[in-house]
Design an enzyme around this catalytic site. Structure first.
Site, PDB file in Angstrom:
ATOM      1  N   ASN A 150       0.805  -1.230   0.000  1.00 13.40           N
ATOM      2  CA  ASN A 150       0.000   0.000   0.000  1.00 13.40           C
ATOM      3  C   ASN A 150       0.839   1.282   0.000  1.00 13.40           C
ATOM      4  O   ASN A 150       0.478   2.262  -0.628  1.00 13.40           O
ATOM      5  CB  ASN A 150      -0.995  -0.010   1.167  1.00 13.40           C
ATOM      6  CG  ASN A 150      -0.308  -0.065   2.509  1.00 13.40           C
ATOM      7  OD1 ASN A 150       0.755  -0.644   2.640  1.00 13.40           O
ATOM      8  ND2 ASN A 150      -0.908   0.543   3.494  1.00 13.40           N
ATOM      9  N   GLU A 248       3.508  -5.394  12.364  1.00  9.62           N
ATOM     10  CA  GLU A 248       2.573  -4.272  12.161  1.00  9.62           C
ATOM     11  C   GLU A 248       1.483  -4.774  11.237  1.00  9.62           C
ATOM     12  O   GLU A 248       1.731  -4.994  10.052  1.00  9.62           O
ATOM     13  CB  GLU A 248       3.301  -3.082  11.516  1.00  9.62           C
ATOM     14  CG  GLU A 248       4.437  -2.529  12.334  1.00  9.62           C
ATOM     15  CD  GLU A 248       3.985  -1.955  13.655  1.00  9.62           C
ATOM     16  OE1 GLU A 248       2.807  -1.583  13.775  1.00  9.62           O
ATOM     17  OE2 GLU A 248       4.807  -1.918  14.579  1.00  9.62           O
ATOM     18  N   CYS A 282      -3.112   1.524   6.387  1.00  8.09           N
ATOM     19  CA  CYS A 282      -3.491   0.815   7.613  1.00  8.09           C
ATOM     20  C   CYS A 282      -4.073   1.780   8.641  1.00  8.09           C
ATOM     21  O   CYS A 282      -4.797   1.375   9.536  1.00  8.09           O
ATOM     22  CB  CYS A 282      -2.286   0.091   8.185  1.00  8.09           C
ATOM     23  SG  CYS A 282      -0.880   1.182   8.421  1.00  8.09           S
ATOM     24  N   GLU A 463       7.272   0.366  16.061  1.00 10.18           N
ATOM     25  CA  GLU A 463       8.343   0.901  15.228  1.00 10.18           C
ATOM     26  C   GLU A 463       8.526   2.372  15.588  1.00 10.18           C
ATOM     27  O   GLU A 463       7.807   2.922  16.414  1.00 10.18           O
ATOM     28  CB  GLU A 463       7.973   0.752  13.750  1.00 10.18           C
ATOM     29  CG  GLU A 463       7.804  -0.693  13.324  1.00 10.18           C
ATOM     30  CD  GLU A 463       7.545  -0.854  11.832  1.00 10.18           C
ATOM     31  OE1 GLU A 463       6.647  -0.175  11.300  1.00 10.18           O
ATOM     32  OE2 GLU A 463       8.245  -1.659  11.200  1.00 10.18           O
TER      33      GLU A 463
HETATM   34  P1  NDP Z   1       0.154  -9.424   3.179  1.00 11.05           P
HETATM   35  O1  NDP Z   1       0.143  -9.900   4.586  1.00 11.05           O
HETATM   36  O2  NDP Z   1      -0.553 -10.241   2.161  1.00 11.05           O
HETATM   37  O3  NDP Z   1       1.650  -9.287   2.656  1.00 11.05           O
HETATM   38  C1  NDP Z   1       2.620  -8.497   3.289  1.00 11.05           C
HETATM   39  C2  NDP Z   1       3.998  -8.987   2.871  1.00 11.05           C
HETATM   40  O4  NDP Z   1       4.223 -10.295   3.377  1.00 11.05           O
HETATM   41  C3  NDP Z   1       4.170  -9.105   1.365  1.00 11.05           C
HETATM   42  O5  NDP Z   1       5.504  -8.784   1.026  1.00 11.05           O
HETATM   43  C4  NDP Z   1       3.870 -10.563   1.140  1.00 11.05           C
HETATM   44  O6  NDP Z   1       4.394 -11.022  -0.063  1.00 11.05           O
HETATM   45  C5  NDP Z   1       4.544 -11.182   2.328  1.00 11.05           C
HETATM   46  N1  NDP Z   1       4.083 -12.502   2.702  1.00 11.05           N
HETATM   47  C6  NDP Z   1       2.890 -13.096   2.442  1.00 11.05           C
HETATM   48  N2  NDP Z   1       2.859 -14.347   2.983  1.00 11.05           N
HETATM   49  C7  NDP Z   1       4.047 -14.521   3.623  1.00 11.05           C
HETATM   50  C8  NDP Z   1       4.612 -15.591   4.396  1.00 11.05           C
HETATM   51  N3  NDP Z   1       3.951 -16.726   4.620  1.00 11.05           N
HETATM   52  N4  NDP Z   1       5.834 -15.430   4.900  1.00 11.05           N
HETATM   53  C9  NDP Z   1       6.520 -14.291   4.706  1.00 11.05           C
HETATM   54  N5  NDP Z   1       6.051 -13.241   3.977  1.00 11.05           N
HETATM   55  C10 NDP Z   1       4.829 -13.365   3.451  1.00 11.05           C
HETATM   56  O7  NDP Z   1      -0.359  -7.936   3.219  1.00 11.05           O
HETATM   57  P2  NDP Z   1      -0.667  -6.993   1.987  1.00 11.05           P
HETATM   58  O8  NDP Z   1       0.556  -6.839   1.135  1.00 11.05           O
HETATM   59  O9  NDP Z   1      -1.936  -7.465   1.368  1.00 11.05           O
HETATM   60  O10 NDP Z   1      -0.862  -5.585   2.728  1.00 11.05           O
HETATM   61  C11 NDP Z   1      -2.061  -5.162   3.232  1.00 11.05           C
HETATM   62  C12 NDP Z   1      -2.123  -5.399   4.723  1.00 11.05           C
HETATM   63  O11 NDP Z   1      -1.045  -4.731   5.366  1.00 11.05           O
HETATM   64  C13 NDP Z   1      -3.368  -4.829   5.345  1.00 11.05           C
HETATM   65  O12 NDP Z   1      -3.903  -5.768   6.240  1.00 11.05           O
HETATM   66  C14 NDP Z   1      -2.870  -3.605   6.108  1.00 11.05           C
HETATM   67  O13 NDP Z   1      -3.646  -3.243   7.194  1.00 11.05           O
HETATM   68  C15 NDP Z   1      -1.521  -4.055   6.517  1.00 11.05           C
HETATM   69  N6  NDP Z   1      -0.704  -2.894   6.827  1.00 11.05           N
HETATM   70  C16 NDP Z   1      -0.368  -2.644   8.131  1.00 11.05           C
HETATM   71  C17 NDP Z   1       0.361  -1.516   8.462  1.00 11.05           C
HETATM   72  C18 NDP Z   1       0.773  -1.231   9.878  1.00 11.05           C
HETATM   73  O14 NDP Z   1       1.701  -0.445  10.060  1.00 11.05           O
HETATM   74  N7  NDP Z   1       0.170  -1.819  10.889  1.00 11.05           N
HETATM   75  C19 NDP Z   1       0.764  -0.559   7.432  1.00 11.05           C
HETATM   76  C20 NDP Z   1       0.354  -0.923   6.101  1.00 11.05           C
HETATM   77  C21 NDP Z   1      -0.353  -2.056   5.816  1.00 11.05           C
HETATM   78  P3  NDP Z   1       3.485 -11.006  -1.413  1.00 11.05           P
HETATM   79  O15 NDP Z   1       2.743  -9.737  -1.476  1.00 11.05           O
HETATM   80  O16 NDP Z   1       4.527 -11.097  -2.437  1.00 11.05           O
HETATM   81  O17 NDP Z   1       2.594 -12.188  -1.283  1.00 11.05           O
END
Ligand code: NDP
Length: 487
Positions: A150, A248, A282, A463
């Site tokens: 995002n 996070e 988020c 963080e």
């Molecule tokens: P995901 O959890 O799908 O993915 C996040 C990252 O983790 C990506 O790089 C993804 O790779 C990777 N990933 C997925 N599965 C695994 C695994 N089993 N082991 C290790 N890495 C893995 O989240 P999104 O990318 O869909 O992001 C949206 C989410 O992030 C929302 O829920 C949002 O709320 C949250 N978010 C939280 C924030 C915070 O600070 N609390 C800030 C911004 C977003 P790939 O995409 O290549 O599958």
């Protein structure tokens, strides 16, 4: 067609398997680049490079690490336009937003941690007359730095900068959905003089590149930002190996507006908090609670504001709402709104894609209109689960206690907002909200020194500022017994 490559040990390389993943532009649906479909083999090479680079980078004086990271910040600034355009094309976000928020913040992340490490101190505890305890803080080791789609460069650098500043080395895994600016960053890291292997970037899918990274025995700490269910899977994998974890995760953030609030300011902020970056932050305020005497007026204001947002080609300077990040995500948002309708919500505006293409170039893009829902039951999915799109619910309340119960009645606890002119109420409510961040009469005002993160299912750890410096270092207590002086 552009080719994104891994960055391992200071060199650019495709995945060892030669496999690639297509990377479409969300605003057009057209594949415009490919990225490595990395797997355990690439991860092993990247972790080995980080492990090899660790002793020298950890021993590099803080002043020198700081100089290199400040150069990275300057290079990001110098490449602002190129990076902003790349971010906009890759993610669908308005170019104006990438230019004013995402990329400047990436530079700020480097600058902040590059200078923070010049101003740290450690503890000393004197125990009686003859014992001194002091605390050494040493780099935690090789880190896994995994970020979502995002705010791609913004959140990636929020991990990379403190890790490197603290003397750690690492392997970054950006989201496969938005890999471009992390790739461009790897060029800038090399140009800034970062030693080979200090930061390695492996592109690919979560299951095939992310999972082997977090499980790798040489990875000592994992800093992850992403969805709650992915965070749970990572915690399960990391727990038996006792890796340090910062998670996070998702949010379903309440925005509480009391009747004594500055209505103009609250309505403007509620609009921004709901729809900035197409609601894909988020910290977005996706549940608005409004005190009943001003409820109807507030809903009208929000609907009017949502209707007036210009949805268009992200590269058009006038666009306020770009594309959502992918076709799959678009389908998820649409399904969530349909479910909300079935659960009794009223769609006051939006509720689907624009009726005509936003531009000829974007005819096959993933656009979704800013959507305001009312009358959603508090227990329905739209009020409980993250939609992570341009969708906001608005609900009336009668008492402060009811507002708090509604706000806290979800499994998440990331951010929250309170709008009131009452000083007592503002502080009372702030202390009772179950959220890691409370904004009073504002939204998204950020100071990088403050603790950033959530409670409940929004994550573990914080963080930012000292919290990040603590996470990427391991404290070591040294206890010294002083002998009596014998002349
Ligand atoms: P995901 O959890 O799908 O993915 C996040 C990252 O983790 C990506 O790089 C993804 O790779 C990777 N990933 C997925 N599965 C695994 C695994 N089993 N082991 C290790 N890495 C893995 O989240 P999104 O990318 O869909 O992001 C949206 C989410 O992030 C929302 O829920 C949002 O709320 C949250 N978010 C939280 C924030 C915070 O600070 N609390 C800030 C911004 C977003 P790939 O995409 O290549 O599958």
């Amino acid at each position: 067609m552009q080719t994104i490559l891994n960055f391992i040990d200071g060199r650019f390389a495709p995945a060892a398997s030669g496999r690639t993943i297509d990377n479409p532009e969300p605003a057009t649906g057209e594949v415009y680049s490919t990225l490595p479909d990395s797997d355990a083999q690439d991860v092993a090479a990247a972790v080995a490079a980080a492990k090899k680079a660790l002793p020298a980078w950890a021993a590099t004086p803080a002043e020198e690490r700081s100089r290199i990271l400040l150069r990275v910040a300057d290079l990001i600034d110098a490449n602002l336009e190129r990076l902003a355009r790349a971010e906009s094309i890759d993610s669908g976000k308005p170019l104006a937003l990438a230019r004013s928020v995402d990329i400047p913040r990436a530079a700020a992340n480097f600058r902040f941690f590059a200078t923070a490490i010049l101003h740290t101190r450690s503890d000393l505890h004197q125990t009686g007359a003859n014992v001194l305890n002091y605390t050494l803080r040493q780099p935690v080791g090789v880190c896994a730095l995994i970020s979502p789609w995002n705010l791609p460069l913004y959140l990636f650098t929020w991990k990379v900068a403190p890790a490197l500043a603290c003397g750690c080395t690492g392997v970054g895994k950006p989201s496969e959905v938005t890999p471009m600016t992390a790739f461009l960053l790897s060029e800038l890291l090399a140009e800034a003089g970062l030693p080979p292997g200090a930061l390695n970037i492996v592109h690919g899918r979560g299951a095939t590149a992310g999972a082997p990274l977090i499980e790798h025995p040489d990875v000592r700490a994992i800093s992850f930002t992403g969805g709650t269910s992915t965070g749970a899977a990572i915690a399960r994998a990391a727990a038996p190996k006792f890796k340090k974890l910062s998670l996070e995760l998702g949010g379903k953030n309440p925005n509480i507006v009391f009747a004594d609030a500055d209505l103009d300011a609250a309505a403007d902020a509620a609009l921004r908090a709901a729809f900035t970056n197409q609601g894909q932050i988020c910290l977005c305020g996706s549940r608005v609670f409004v005190e009943r005497p001003i409820y109807e007026r507030f809903v009208d204001r929000l609907v009017e504001g949502a209707r007036s947002l210009r949805v268009g080609d992200p590269l058009d300077a006038a666009t306020q709402q770009g594309a959502v990040v992918s076709r799959e995500h678009h389908a998820k948002i649409a399904a969530a709104v349909e479910q909300a309708r079935r659960d009794g919500a009223r769609v006051r505006c939006g509720g689907g894609p624009p009726s005509a293409p936003v531009s000829p170039r974007c005819a096959d893009g993933s656009f979704y209109l800013p959507t305001v829902l009312t009358d959603a039951p508090p227990t329905c999915a739209a009020m409980q689960e993250e939609i992570f799109g341009p969708v906001v619910t608005v609900t009336p309340f009668d008492t402060e206690a009811e507002a708090l119960a509604l706000a806290n009645g979800v499994r998440y606890g990331l951010a929250s907002m309170v709008w009131t002119r009452g000083l007592d109420r503002a502080h009372r409510v702030a202390a009772r909200l179950e959220a890691g961040i409370v904004w009073i009469n504002c939204w998204m005002v950020r100071d990088l020194r403050t603790p950033f993160g959530g409670m409940k299912d929004s994550g573990v750890g914080r963080e930012g500022g000292d919290e990040a410096l603590r996470f990427f270092t391991e404290p070591r207590n040294v206890c010294v017994q002083l002998r009596e002086h014998t002349p």
